[in-house]
Structures are given as structure tokens and as C-alpha cells.
Design a protein around this motif. Structure first.
Motif: not given
Lengths: 360, 360
Positions: B114, B117, B143-145, B153, B156-158
Motif C-alpha cells: 500500500f 501504491a 491486494k494491499t491495505a 483492510n 487500501g489499493a489494488f
């Protein structure tokens, strides 16, 4: 009467609507993403002026409409302020379809857009810019961010809105200082992309400052057209898009050096364009007459043309933090010719020289 | 000996390398993005074990290599911890090409991803997962968060990594409780996608728990293959990808309800799968024998099968916060048949019934 400019990044496509009375015009709100909840994000200055009519429009389209009101100003463009949005969304039971509406200037738009990018890894959002700067620049193109104490817009995302509504009527309530700040970003499009537009701005600056509707409509539409074209060609700033940062390397250093909010972003950019043009002249891209012409226009727009005296060392160290820097080398958007720009490094000695010549 | 699984989302493509000794194998590090600075992000538990050999590998490829060491544990998976990375990057003069290396388990990978990102709107990062859970699940798929006090979570962001190196040797140092937690995500792939794999896990569970290299290699590779296939078909969880959350709606409620870090994520997912299978049985997707079979396997893997007694109201309110919920309706990943899953709502009464039957 309304203009439509379309942004097409290849995988996303949305309209910028430009015209008077849009916030109150049901047609401008048709076809937005469906959801159970719509959230209007604004600030303490703008919410009292326009939130009610926005909530009214949304009330006919969404089962529930709620509001978040952020503190006003660049000094609050940080994670703590963005977290107010997350707290609200979670308290209100927002889900992945919830639509956020950013009602305000560049700070509200940037924070709300970044919140939309991150919340549950992405929810839709709509820009409702109420300042000239936001209408001609920051609400278009999907750059979202918050500041870090060590640098402006350091934490953010590329995340496109679903629509941008530039209601020209909202510019009537803008304080003169903020209006001037917006003019900096309008002027910017001339030197980097369209000298005919620069001629037009020079000829119509008095009409713009008097906020004559026809002049505002043309300035906002043409600015959005140029920005849409650049963003469409290079959404994530692999190259071309960087030209939109003309004046911004110097400008960001002013903002960070004096503390965010001391100078308005547009004021810093106005002064930064003068410095960037002067640097371009030293490198042969434009002549001194062009620098004088741009300086005069920036001054007429009510913007500062003399940089703060930060001292050469501090200037350089602040500019090395710029996102365009690579391996410690500062890169500037420089004019290769009037109406044509590119991103390049410049010798520190020349930069220092330009700053010294301008009293920085 | 090494396996390669490729993830292809249509616009991004990267390899997952699975095998022993990868962290020390120069070939595994070839061809990564070039930059002036590489930053290894790890935590206080993992850094002393593996950071040195990673720094050594990177030292031959990057002019400068620095390290950030985060506090260990799910309780620290928040914005404040992520900000330690931003502080470090800005203090070290990182730029848009700086590469981040996430060395550790799921928490380190999610926070680092994340951070990558968001930093300057996106810098490249590489996953170096050192736990079973991270190798078979969280490091793959982008998948980040970080967590929000009101939900796991949520922010976050893809954002896809450039490479994933699953060095099986790192699993040797994993505490048994964490190893079991990872097995939950391995087991998961059976009921949702591949009953033959479930058969294999049942037959090889003792070998896995004994951490026999050949068994580990197969479990990690097959898990990554299934995940890569699902993510390739639906990167941003428009539909299919949600099946990877089998057991997670109940599981996230356990984690949030007891406070993040009380149960390990994999423990909560293990128990959540038992509840989700039981709910699926009530709806006719699988029979009671299947639920008993899955429960036995989860128990054999060293995972809890009885949920904490949160009380029905609290369970439902926690699950309504889940990212899969829409308009207040909880949506579960349910088994339509052994080896086949989909996301659907379920009647609150039935959910409560299942919880009550299991002592929740």
C-alpha cells in the motif's frame, strides 16, 4: 448553455461539464453511479454556500445522503483530515458502491479523490469544483493526494472521477486572491501548449478578472480541453503529462519552504512560471522578451512575481524533494519554444543564478 | 529446483518464484526494475533472520540499499506504521523509481504494498513473503491495505508487485501457530476451486506439518496457481475473485470483534471456513458429511473450529462492516457444491442459527 469536454484515458472515460447553474440543473446529475448512500465532502467555507443545493439534487437519486465538513485550507491537506472521511464512511455503513462528491476547491478535491481511491480499495467519486483553480486544473485528470510534512502531494493515487461539474456560478463567491491563484493555472496552458490561448488570455484578462460569464466559460473550457488532451495521452505521467507542472518545481519549493498555506498554490505557481521561463531563456528555449511578457501577465493577474528569499541551498534541497527528481537530480518543465515544453534537468549553477537574479 | 507461476491481469504481468534458497540465489533477483535506491521493509522479527542476505543481493544491483524495520503484528497494521515507511523514503531522498522490497508476512506485505501504491502515486515493489500465509495468499494478487479501527483492510489499493519470491527455506523458522494459520489459506483453495487439491492436502497434512520440502513446494505452488488464475480473471474483485474470501466474512468479524491480533488471521479464517461450510450446508450446497470433513481437516491443521461467543447481534453488526456488504446486506462466500463457490447474501436468521449451533 453548457460545454462538455470528455477525458478518455483508454480504460476510463468521463465528462467535464462546464457552464452556469450546473449544481441546480437536474440534467447535469443524470446517469451517475447508483448506490444506497451518497456522501458530500466539503469544507467549512464552501459547505454553507452550496452544500444544500447539492444535497437536494442527490436526495432525488440516492436513498441516503450524508455530509462531511473538513477544515479549510492547504495546511489541513493531510492524512488526519482524510481520516475524517474514513471515520464518517464507516460510521455511516458505507459500502463499495457508495459515491463521494467533492464539493470545494483543490484541497477538498484532492483529499476526497484520494479517500475514494483508498476506501475499500476504491469507490466512485464525482468532482464539484467551486474554485477557478480546481475547475481548470486539479479536478480534471485524476491526480489525488495529501501532503506529507516533508513534501507536497507525496502520498496519493491516480484515480479518475466519474464526472466533473464546473458550475461557473460558484466562481462569483471566490475571494479575489483565490481567483488570481486560479488564473495562474489558466495562464500556464499558454506557454506549454497553446500560444493562441495565451494571446486570448492577454486580451481578455480584464474581462476574466471582472468575472464576465462568457470569458470565464471560454477560459475554463479551453483549459479543460488542453488538460484532457494531455491526460488522455499520458494518464500516469510517464512523460508528456509532466508539462502540466510548468512552474510547479519552483512553486512547490515555495509552498514547502514557507509552510503549506502561506502562499496559495496558484500564487506559488505564478511566481514559479516566471522563474521557469527565465531558466528556459538561459537555456535558449525562449527569449527575454517572452519572459518579460509572461512576467507582466502574471503580475496583471494579481500574482507575485518575486520569489521569497529562501537562500540557494534551501531552494535546491526543497526542489530535490520534488516528485519529478530522479537520483537527486532536479528536473524542471522548461520551454523549448513558446507553446512547447518538456521535462529536463538544469545545471544547479544556472538555477541558482536565476534565483539570485530574482531575489530568491 | 524452482517453479514459476505467472500472474497476468491483462495490463500487468509478473512471476511468482517458488523454491528453496531463492533469497540467496542471484538468478532469482535478475531483471528487477533499475533504480538508484532500494528499500527493504521488514519487521523486528523477520529482519534479524533474513534482511542481511536480502541487502547483500540488492547491494550488487542498486547503488544504495536502506532498511525500514516495522513493529511486528496485525495490531500495527495501520496508517501510523505505514507512515514510518513514508518518513524513511523522504528522509532518504527516494524518487519515483525507488523499489520497495517487502520482507515478511502478510502484514509487512500489505503495508509495504500500500505504501508503494501511494508514495508519489506509485513506485515499484517486490514481495519476499516469509510466512506460509503470505506465500500462498497475501503476497499474490495485489491486494494491499491497512486496517481502520472500525474494520480490517478498509483502506487500501489494488496494486500489483513486480515479482514474488517464495523462498521455502524461510518457512523453517516459522512458529507452529503461524504455520497452522497459513494452512488455513492452503485448505481454502480446495472447497472453492479444486477438490483434488483438498484430497491431496488431507493425504499430505502430516508431511506439511513436518515441513517436508516436497510437500511444501507442492502446496505453495498449487495455491499460487489457483490464486493467479482467479486474480487473472478478475483483478479488482468485480465478481469471481470474491471466492478467495471463503471463510473471511466470519473470520474478519472474529478478528475485529476480539481486537486485531488476538486471533491470527489464518486462525480466524480456519474457523470462518467451518462456519461458512455449515451455512452452505443449510442452503443445500454441500452436505453435513462435507462440513464434518472440512472441520476435521481444519482441526488437524491445528486451527480453532469453535468461534468466540460474541453474541448474535455483535456478529451481525461486525459482518455488516465487511467490504463485501452492500446496502447493509451481508454477503458470504458460500459453497454451491464441493469445489465451487460464489458470493451471495444469506438470511440473518440462518446465520444466527449456524453461529448458535457452533457456540458463537
Amino acid at each position: 448553455m453548457r460545454d462538455i469536454v470528455t477525458v478518455d484515458t483508454g480504460h476510463e472515460r468521463y465528462d467535464i461539464l462546464v457552464g452556469p447553474g450546473l449544481l441546480a440543473d437536474p440534467a447535469a446529475w443524470a446517469g451517475l453511479p447508483k448506490a444506497a448512500l451518497a456522501v458530500v465532502v466539503s469544507n467549512t467555507t464552501v459547505a454553507p454556500l452550496y452544500a444544500q443545493q447539492v444535497v437536494q439534487q442527490l436526495g432525488t437519486r440516492y436513498a441516503r445522503v450524508t455530509q462531511v465538513t473538513l477544515p479549510d485550507g492547504e495546511a489541513h491537506k493531510d492524512w488526519a483530515t482524510m481520516n475524517l472521511i474514513f471515520d464518517h464512511l464507516l460510521a455511516e455503513g458505507a459500502d463499495r458502491k457508495t459515491v463521494l462528491f467533492a464539493l470545494g476547491g483543490g484541497v477538498v478535491g484532492d483529499i476526497t479523490g484520494f479517500a475514494a481511491a483508498c476506501f475499500m480499495r476504491g469507490v466512485p467519486f464525482v468532482q464539484l469544483p467551486t474554485t477557478l483553480l480546481a475547475q481548470v486544473d486539479s479536478s480534471v485528470g485524476g491526480k489525488t493526494a495529501v501532503n506529507h510534512p516533508l513534501g507536497k502531494n507525496m502520498i496519493g493515487a491516480f484515480y479518475q472521477p466519474r464526472r466533473v461539474l464546473c458550475d461557473l456560478d460558484t466562481l462569483a463567491t471566490l475571494p479575489p486572491r483565490e481567483f488570481s491563484a486560479g488564473l495562474a493555472e489558466v495562464i500556464k496552458y499558454g506557454p506549454i501548449a497553446d500560444m493562441a490561448f495565451l494571446d486570448w488570455i492577454e486580451a481578455h484578462l480584464d474581462a476574466l478578472v471582472a468575472r464576465e460569464p462568457a470569458a470565464l466559460a471560454h477560459a475554463v473550457r479551453r483549459s479543460c480541453e488542453i488538460k484532457a488532451q494531455v491526460v488522455g495521452a499520458d494518464e500516469k505521467e510517464a512523460g508528456l503529462r509532466a508539462i502540466l507542472n510548468f512552474g510547479h518545481t519552483f512553486g512547490h519549493a515555495i509552498e514547502a519552504g514557507l509552510g503549506f498555506g502561506e502562499w496559495l498554490h496558484g500564487e506559488a505557481v505564478g511566481c514559479g512560471m516566471v522563474l521557469a521561463a527565465a531558466l528556459s531563456a538561459r537555456l535558449g528555449g525562449v527569449d527575454e522578451a517572452f519572459v518579460r511578457r509572461l512576467t507582466a501577465l502574471v503580475r496583471r493577474a494579481g500574482l507575485p512575481v518575486q520569489p521569497p528569499a529562501l537562500g540557494a541551498e534551501r531552494w535546491l534541497s526543497l526542489m530535490r524533494m520534488d516528485k519529478k527528481s530522479e537520483a537527486g537530480e532536479i528536473r524542471f518543465v522548461l520551454l523549448d519554444a513558446p507553446g512547447k515544453a518538456s521535462m529536463r534537468p538544469a545545471p544547479d549553477a544556472l538555477v541558482t543564478d536565476v534565483l539570485r537574479a530574482h531575489g530568491g
